[in-house]
Motif scaffolding. Structure first.
Motif, short mmCIF file in Angstrom:
data_model
loop_
_atom_site.label_atom_id
_atom_site.label_comp_id
_atom_site.label_asym_id
_atom_site.label_seq_id
_atom_site.Cartn_x
_atom_site.Cartn_y
_atom_site.Cartn_z
N SER A 82 115.93 8.60 -20.84
CA SER A 82 115.62 9.75 -19.99
C SER A 82 114.37 10.46 -20.48
N GLU A 83 114.25 10.63 -21.80
CA GLU A 83 113.06 11.27 -22.36
C GLU A 83 111.82 10.43 -22.11
N SER A 88 106.71 10.10 -19.67
CA SER A 88 105.71 9.34 -18.92
C SER A 88 105.31 10.08 -17.65
N PHE A 89 106.30 10.61 -16.94
CA PHE A 89 106.04 11.35 -15.72
C PHE A 89 105.18 12.58 -15.97
N VAL A 90 105.56 13.38 -16.94
CA VAL A 90 104.82 14.61 -17.22
C VAL A 90 103.39 14.29 -17.68
N MET A 91 103.24 13.27 -18.49
CA MET A 91 101.89 12.89 -18.93
C MET A 91 101.05 12.39 -17.75
N ARG A 126 108.60 20.97 -19.73
CA ARG A 126 108.72 20.14 -18.52
C ARG A 126 109.49 18.86 -18.82
N ILE A 127 109.23 18.26 -19.97
CA ILE A 127 109.96 17.04 -20.35
C ILE A 127 111.44 17.36 -20.52
N ASP A 183 109.99 16.85 -6.08
CA ASP A 183 110.14 18.27 -6.39
C ASP A 183 109.42 18.63 -7.69
N GLN A 184 109.60 17.81 -8.71
CA GLN A 184 108.97 18.11 -9.99
C GLN A 184 107.46 17.94 -9.95
#
Length: 188
Positions: A82-83, A88-91, A126-127, A183-184
């Motif tokens: 999950s992390e 990866s998404f936030v970066m 955010r992560i 959404d994020q």
């Protein structure tokens, strides 16, 4: 000649990538759910018509299925996975937004600073938030699966109907993953 400021774009690729990472976990657990249903519940429901049907066997099947399912979910929805997906998404969003702003500001002659002191804390938060959203998906999934099997047995639903409802729950979780990703991405 006046240069036109580029439009702000939506990070579609980052959103799709994030959604797919979560959906991969969901698909894996969906397959495991059906296997466990076939292994622990279907034999009990098949013998339901027999005179030798014992209610305890069905309850044991429920317990075995859900204990195994919880173990599988914990295996596929680990905090590390999950992390990793959230990081990866936030970066990706951060890079995308930075590039977007740089292109817009360049037109106005503004050079953005590469790092801000508050950015690290913002990214960490955010992560953490996104890991929580991913964990919510699997918690909701387990609850819904338990309800489907429980309600199906109580109402006398056929094995086929219950199997279809289980697959529908996987689709609901996939939709939830897509919603969270969009959404994020919109929150940044």
């Amino acid at each position: 000649m006046v240069k036109k400021v580029p439009m702000t774009r939506f990070p579609d690729a980052a959103t799709v990538s994030y959604s797919r990472a979560i959906e991969k976990m969901i698909t894996t657990i969906g397959v495991e759910t059906l296997k466990l249903f076939e292994k622990h519940i279907v034999p009990q429901l098949t013998t339901r018509q027999d005179a030798s049907f014992v209610e305890d066997g069905l309850l044991n099947g429920f317990k075995k299925m859900f204990d195994s399912l919880k173990d599988k979910v914990n295996k596929f929805f680990t905090t590390t996975q999950s992390e990793r997906a959230a990081w990866s998404f936030v970066m990706n969003i951060n890079r995308f937004n930075r590039h977007n702003l740089e292109q817009q500001m360049k037109v106005k002659g503004i050079n953005l600073v590469a790092t801000e002191p508050w950015l690290k804390d913002f990214i960490t938060a955010r992560i953490r938030d996104n890991v929580g959203y991913i964990q919510t998906i699997h918690q909701d999934y387990l609850e819904r699966i338990e309800n489907v099997v429980n309600d199906g047995v109580k109402s006398g639903a056929s094995i086929k109907q219950m199997r279809e409802q289980l697959m529908a729950e996987v689709d609901i979780s996939r939709n939830q993953a897509q919603f969270i990703a969009v959404d994020q991405a919109d929150q940044y």
